[in-house]
Design a protein around this motif. Structure first.
Motif, PDB file in Angstrom:
ATOM      1  N   MET A   1      -5.093  42.563  -6.849  1.00 52.16           N
ATOM      2  CA  MET A   1      -4.803  43.643  -7.798  1.00 52.16           C
ATOM      3  C   MET A   1      -4.648  44.982  -7.067  1.00 52.16           C
ATOM      4  SD  MET A   1      -4.155  44.036 -10.932  1.00 52.16           S
ATOM      5  CE  MET A   1      -3.709  45.486 -11.839  1.00 52.16           C
ATOM      6  N   ALA A   2      -5.515  45.184  -6.091  1.00 52.54           N
ATOM      7  CA  ALA A   2      -5.428  46.432  -5.333  1.00 52.54           C
ATOM      8  C   ALA A   2      -4.078  46.523  -4.642  1.00 52.54           C
ATOM      9  CB  ALA A   2      -6.547  46.496  -4.296  1.00 52.54           C
ATOM     10  N   GLN A   3      -3.645  45.392  -4.108  1.00 51.70           N
ATOM     11  CA  GLN A   3      -2.371  45.416  -3.395  1.00 51.70           C
ATOM     12  C   GLN A   3      -1.221  45.677  -4.366  1.00 51.70           C
ATOM     13  OE1 GLN A   3      -1.053  41.847  -1.407  1.00 51.70           O
ATOM     14  NE2 GLN A   3      -0.123  43.046   0.209  1.00 51.70           N
ATOM     15  N   GLU A   4      -1.350  45.102  -5.551  1.00 54.13           N
ATOM     16  CA  GLU A   4      -0.292  45.307  -6.532  1.00 54.13           C
ATOM     17  C   GLU A   4      -0.169  46.786  -6.896  1.00 54.13           C
ATOM     18  OE1 GLU A   4       0.383  44.594 -11.189  1.00 54.13           O
ATOM     19  OE2 GLU A   4      -0.739  43.041 -10.129  1.00 54.13           O
ATOM     20  N   MET A   5      -1.328  47.401  -7.087  1.00 53.49           N
ATOM     21  CA  MET A   5      -1.294  48.822  -7.408  1.00 53.49           C
ATOM     22  C   MET A   5      -0.689  49.604  -6.254  1.00 53.49           C
ATOM     23  SD  MET A   5      -4.719  49.683  -9.533  1.00 53.49           S
ATOM     24  CE  MET A   5      -4.514  51.358  -9.057  1.00 53.49           C
ATOM     25  N   TRP A   6      -1.053  49.156  -5.073  1.00 54.16           N
ATOM     26  CA  TRP A   6      -0.495  49.835  -3.907  1.00 54.16           C
ATOM     27  C   TRP A   6       1.032  49.732  -3.915  1.00 54.16           C
ATOM     28  CZ3 TRP A   6       2.788  47.917  -0.389  1.00 54.16           C
ATOM     29  CH2 TRP A   6       3.201  48.845   0.571  1.00 54.16           C
ATOM     30  N   THR A   7       1.532  48.519  -4.201  1.00 55.94           N
ATOM     31  CA  THR A   7       2.978  48.312  -4.192  1.00 55.94           C
ATOM     32  C   THR A   7       3.670  49.302  -5.114  1.00 55.94           C
ATOM     33  OG1 THR A   7       2.601  45.989  -3.809  1.00 55.94           O
ATOM     34  CG2 THR A   7       4.805  46.604  -4.520  1.00 55.94           C
ATOM     35  N   HIS A   8       3.114  49.455  -6.299  1.00 61.27           N
ATOM     36  CA  HIS A   8       3.744  50.375  -7.241  1.00 61.27           C
ATOM     37  C   HIS A   8       3.670  51.809  -6.741  1.00 61.27           C
ATOM     38  CE1 HIS A   8       4.789  47.392 -10.054  1.00 61.27           C
ATOM     39  NE2 HIS A   8       3.546  46.973 -10.217  1.00 61.27           N
ATOM     40  N   ARG A   9       2.531  52.109  -6.134  1.00 61.18           N
ATOM     41  CA  ARG A   9       2.366  53.457  -5.612  1.00 61.18           C
ATOM     42  C   ARG A   9       3.436  53.763  -4.560  1.00 61.18           C
ATOM     43  NH1 ARG A   9      -2.855  52.922  -3.843  1.00 61.18           N
ATOM     44  NH2 ARG A   9      -2.163  53.204  -1.708  1.00 61.18           N
ATOM     45  N   VAL A  38       6.627  40.639  -5.835  1.00 61.54           N
ATOM     46  CA  VAL A  38       6.754  41.451  -4.622  1.00 61.54           C
ATOM     47  C   VAL A  38       5.602  41.137  -3.680  1.00 61.54           C
ATOM     48  CG1 VAL A  38       6.754  43.797  -3.702  1.00 61.54           C
ATOM     49  CG2 VAL A  38       8.011  43.280  -5.804  1.00 61.54           C
ATOM     50  N   GLN A  39       4.408  41.046  -4.244  1.00 61.79           N
ATOM     51  CA  GLN A  39       3.259  40.743  -3.386  1.00 61.79           C
ATOM     52  C   GLN A  39       3.355  39.342  -2.791  1.00 61.79           C
ATOM     53  OE1 GLN A  39       0.471  41.539  -6.414  1.00 61.79           O
ATOM     54  NE2 GLN A  39       1.421  43.560  -6.548  1.00 61.79           N
ATOM     55  N   ASP A  40       3.862  38.417  -3.609  1.00 58.39           N
ATOM     56  CA  ASP A  40       4.040  37.059  -3.061  1.00 58.39           C
ATOM     57  C   ASP A  40       4.968  37.093  -1.867  1.00 58.39           C
ATOM     58  OD1 ASP A  40       2.388  36.128  -4.971  1.00 58.39           O
ATOM     59  OD2 ASP A  40       3.971  35.276  -6.261  1.00 58.39           O
ATOM     60  N   LEU A  41       6.044  37.840  -2.026  1.00 53.66           N
ATOM     61  CA  LEU A  41       7.004  37.949  -0.912  1.00 53.66           C
ATOM     62  C   LEU A  41       6.339  38.580   0.303  1.00 53.66           C
ATOM     63  CD1 LEU A  41      10.246  39.115  -2.726  1.00 53.66           C
ATOM     64  CD2 LEU A  41       9.997  37.070  -1.301  1.00 53.66           C
ATOM     65  N   MET A  42       5.575  39.626   0.055  1.00 58.87           N
ATOM     66  CA  MET A  42       4.894  40.287   1.175  1.00 58.87           C
ATOM     67  C   MET A  42       3.969  39.316   1.883  1.00 58.87           C
ATOM     68  SD  MET A  42       3.945  44.003  -0.445  1.00 58.87           S
ATOM     69  CE  MET A  42       2.925  44.486   0.948  1.00 58.87           C
ATOM     70  N   ARG A  43       3.237  38.545   1.073  1.00 60.46           N
ATOM     71  CA  ARG A  43       2.303  37.584   1.663  1.00 60.46           C
ATOM     72  C   ARG A  43       3.070  36.508   2.425  1.00 60.46           C
ATOM     73  NH1 ARG A  43      -0.080  36.418  -3.110  1.00 60.46           N
ATOM     74  NH2 ARG A  43      -0.863  38.526  -3.480  1.00 60.46           N
ATOM     75  N   ALA A  44       4.091  35.977   1.770  1.00 61.37           N
ATOM     76  CA  ALA A  44       4.836  34.878   2.382  1.00 61.37           C
ATOM     77  C   ALA A  44       5.501  35.310   3.682  1.00 61.37           C
ATOM     78  CB  ALA A  44       5.886  34.353   1.400  1.00 61.37           C
ATOM     79  N   ARG A  45       5.989  36.521   3.702  1.00 60.37           N
ATOM     80  CA  ARG A  45       6.691  36.982   4.904  1.00 60.37           C
ATOM     81  C   ARG A  45       5.782  37.800   5.816  1.00 60.37           C
ATOM     82  NH1 ARG A  45      11.742  39.686   5.126  1.00 60.37           N
ATOM     83  NH2 ARG A  45      11.830  38.594   7.094  1.00 60.37           N
ATOM     84  N   ASN A  46       4.533  37.891   5.466  1.00 61.12           N
ATOM     85  CA  ASN A  46       3.545  38.592   6.290  1.00 61.12           C
ATOM     86  C   ASN A  46       3.958  40.048   6.530  1.00 61.12           C
ATOM     87  OD1 ASN A  46       1.257  38.994   7.807  1.00 61.12           O
ATOM     88  ND2 ASN A  46       2.168  38.186   9.699  1.00 61.12           N
ATOM     89  N   LEU A  47       4.284  40.729   5.442  1.00 60.96           N
ATOM     90  CA  LEU A  47       4.731  42.114   5.554  1.00 60.96           C
ATOM     91  C   LEU A  47       3.612  43.066   5.155  1.00 60.96           C
ATOM     92  CD1 LEU A  47       8.256  41.838   3.887  1.00 60.96           C
ATOM     93  CD2 LEU A  47       7.704  41.772   6.327  1.00 60.96           C
TER      94      LEU A  47
END
Ligand code: RUQ
Ligand code: CUA
Length: 653
Positions: A1-9, A38-47
């Motif tokens: 959840m924290a990461q998701e909020m970060w993404t939007h930020r 978006v977070q899934d993509l970040m995780r999957a691609r290690n971004l």
């Protein structure tokens, strides 16, 4: 959840609120489902967070264009590479000093002449070492009309028209063995400057190396540019003889320093090798003194001096101002500079000169008014062995900035900052000109040569980015064998800390320098209009045929002229019958007036390939030295019946 909020930020910060809504797939500030992808993509691609920000700053969706266009030299590939910034997409590869078959460059009659006529000896040159592109300027700012580039290996300068991004002229300087201090333009492109690099006898003769001090000389060419014809005019150009130092990069003064040009030099020790004879190798022989010399030249006065009869000597067809005349007339001065300098870069206001001494840890800043005052007051500390007056280092100095190991070259932004590449440290330093101190450094990968900021060597730099032109890439990309691509790194300079955005491999030559222009200053034609234009002359081609009913074959003894048209999807004529030993001139016009409707003309076994952009006429000559049946065909996939776009050259014999 924290990461998701970060993404939007992050997305909101970079792109604004509406983009957040788009990314989230709803009108609000984001829902769980869409944000998670978006977070899934970040995780999957290690971004990382920074990676996503960088991606958002460079990614350019289909159909969008870049706000900036970069022109990079291609090094010993002899070409120029055109790149969009910030997407870093390669837009074009312009044939300049090396044949380039896709463009038909060096294959049609006119570009063959272009390459042959600029070849100094009997050997037709098929490569060049392109180093420093220079966009034409009006009042010290890029005007988007022309690009000039030097060939270090053969002392040539090429003119590229930005009407069609094609080479229209190459000139050779017979008095220079090599060049490196070019191409640089004066603020209104009156002259294109081409400084030599390695001293040679200017008259082209042999002189034993023991005569180095007496017979070998440096020189700088001032090529007069005629904007109306778009050509360098050798008859109105001139050169200045210089001491036998290895002159390096140059820059033209602007505003307060307009009318002057500054040229660095190394090897003022005049070391000239001889390791096998017990002399020091050049690299150490040329690095003995703590100081080399920056050459300060009054080019405007030099042009006046050169125009008066009796002031120049004609050497290999070039009007040369002798060194003694330059000294007598007050055209040339020297200022000591830290050893083995590379770039001399004039600040946007023309007031200061920044010199990067590769074997020094400083960026040395000279004050133009101090130099000018010393010249006016004849305040010199001595003269070099050739009698050229030397202005004292401290007299000319504004100050020094402790930059790091191996400063090389500087460009400017719109906030009063300089960006200096640091070769040995593999870093870029951002420093304040006002405060004379480094603000920040960013590592680059690896071994940076030059760098480029948007319009960063003009009177009005645009800031936003710096592009690092790295010589080595080592581990940055997929392994493609021992010859590795260079690496261009795009860096954001608007953030509190410089941020690396993108690595771009350049696997097609070694960019030495690049210039970045605002895209809105470029206005290239999309086709040659009216039909029948020649790309080299930019004039109607005398052999153009502007309609299919003019297509014909004319025979005059053993000479055959084929006036051919190309249009989707046929050539006319589609059959050419000749005899062995004939000289066949193909004059081919692409009748199309649709953007991108390019045809090619490939004739196997005869080393022919032409590019026929919409409206263009090109000519090629073959001597039919062998009998047989030779299909010619269109080499650009132009239409559904592209494969059918062919014909036969039938050679009886
Ligand atoms: S150059 S980096 Cu001509 Cu400076 Cu190569
Ligand atoms: Cu014309 Cu393919």
């Amino acid at each position: 959840m924290a990461q998701e909020m970060w993404t939007h930020r992050v997305v909101r910060r970079v792109l604004g609120v509406s983009a957040v809504a788009v990314l989230a797939g709803c009108g609000g500030s984001g829902g769980d489902g869409a944000g998670a992808s978006v977070q899934d993509l970040m995780r999957a691609r290690n971004l990382s967070e920074a990676d996503v920000v960088a991606a958002l700053k460079t990614y350019t969706p289909t159909g969008r264009t870049d706000p900036f266009v970069m022109f990079a030299s291609g090094g010993h590939s002899g070409q120029v590479i055109v790149i969009g910034v910030p997407s870093m997409r390669i837009l074009k590869y312009i044939g300049v000093f090396t044949p380039e078959p896709w463009q038909g460059y060096g294959f049609d009659d006119q570009t063959k002449v272009l390459m042959a006529s600029s070849s100094p000896g009997s050997k037709k040159l098929t490569w060049g070492d392109s180093h420093h592109p220079a966009l034409s300027e009006t009042n010290g700012d890029y005007d988007g009309q022309f690009l000039f580039i030097n060939d270090k290996a053969n002392a040539r300068v090429a003119v590229i028209s930005l009407e069609d991004f094609a080479t229209t002229q190459i000139v050779h300087s017979p008095i220079l063995g090599t060049d490196h201090g070019g191409a640089f333009v004066t603020p209104n492109t009156d002259y294109v400057i081409e400084g030599g690099q390695y001293p040679v006898p200017l008259d082209g003769s042999y002189a034993p190396i023991s005569d180095f001090d007496d017979k070998y000389r440096g020189a700088v060419m001032f090529w007069k540019f005629d904007r109306t014809t778009g050509r360098l005019d050798p008859s109105r150009s001139f050169a200045m003889e210089l001491p036998p130092y290895m002159q390096d990069l140059s820059d033209a003064g602007k505003l307060v320093s307009d009318g002057w040009v500054f040229i660095n030099s190394f090897d003022t020790e005049r070391s000239h090798g001889g390791v096998m004879d017990g002399e020091p190798p050049l690299e150490s022989g040329a690095s003995q003194n703590d100081m080399d010399y920056m050459h300060v030249i009054d080019w405007r006065k030099a042009a006046e001096v050169a125009a008066q009869a009796g002031n120049t000597q004609t050497v290999q067809g070039v009007r040369v101002i002798p060194l003694s005349t330059s000294i007598d007339e007050g055209l040339l001065y020297l200022v000591p500079e830290p050893k083995s300098p590379h770039g001399v870069d004039v600040t946007p206001d023309g007031q200061y000169l920044a010199v990067s001494g590769k074997l020094d840890t400083h960026e040395t800043i000279y004050d133009w008014s101090k130099i000018k005052a010393a010249i006016d007051a004849k305040n010199f500390e001595g003269a070099d062995p050739y009698g050229v007056p030397i202005i004292g280092f401290q007299t000319a100095l504004h100050g020094q900035v402790e930059i790091g190991l191996g400063p090389l070259h500087t460009n400017w932004d719109d906030q009063g900052n300089g960006y200096t590449s640091i070769f040995i440290e593999s870093k870029i330093a951002k420093w304040s000109l006002k405060d004379m101190k480094v603000l920040e450094k960013i590592p680059v990968h690896y071994n940076i040569g030059h760098l480029a900021t948007p319009e960063g060597d003009t009177e009005h730099p645009k800031g936003q980015y710096v592009v690092a032109l790295d010589k080595w890439s080592i581990d940055r990309f997929n392994n493609v064998g021992p010859l590795m691509p260079q690496n261009m790194q795009l860096i954001d300079v608007t953030t509190p800390q410089m941020q690396l955005l993108y690595d771009m491999p350049i696997g097609m030559g070694e960019p030495h320098y690049a210039q970045i222009i605002s895209a809105d200053k470029l206005n290239a034609a999309q086709m040659y209009t009216p039909v029948g234009e020649n790309q080299v002359t930019h004039q109607p081609d005398p052999n153009a045929v502007t309609s299919e009913d003019q297509a014909r074959v004319e025979r005059h003894g053993r000479v055959v002229d084929v006036y051919m048209t190309a249009v989707r999807s046929h050539f006319r004529p589609d059959r050419v019958e000749v005899n062995r030993g004939d000289t066949v001139h193909f004059h081919i016009t692409n009748l199309e007036q649709t953007p991108d409707a390019t045809h090619g003309f490939g004739l196997g076994n005869y080393d022919v390939n032409l590019s026929l952009e919409a409206g263009k006429t090109a000519n090629v000559t073959v001597v039919t030295d062998r009998a047989g049946v030779f299909p010619y065909y269109c080499t650009e996939f132009c239409s559904a019946l592209h494969l059918e776009m062919m014909g036969y050259m039938l050679v009886k014999g």
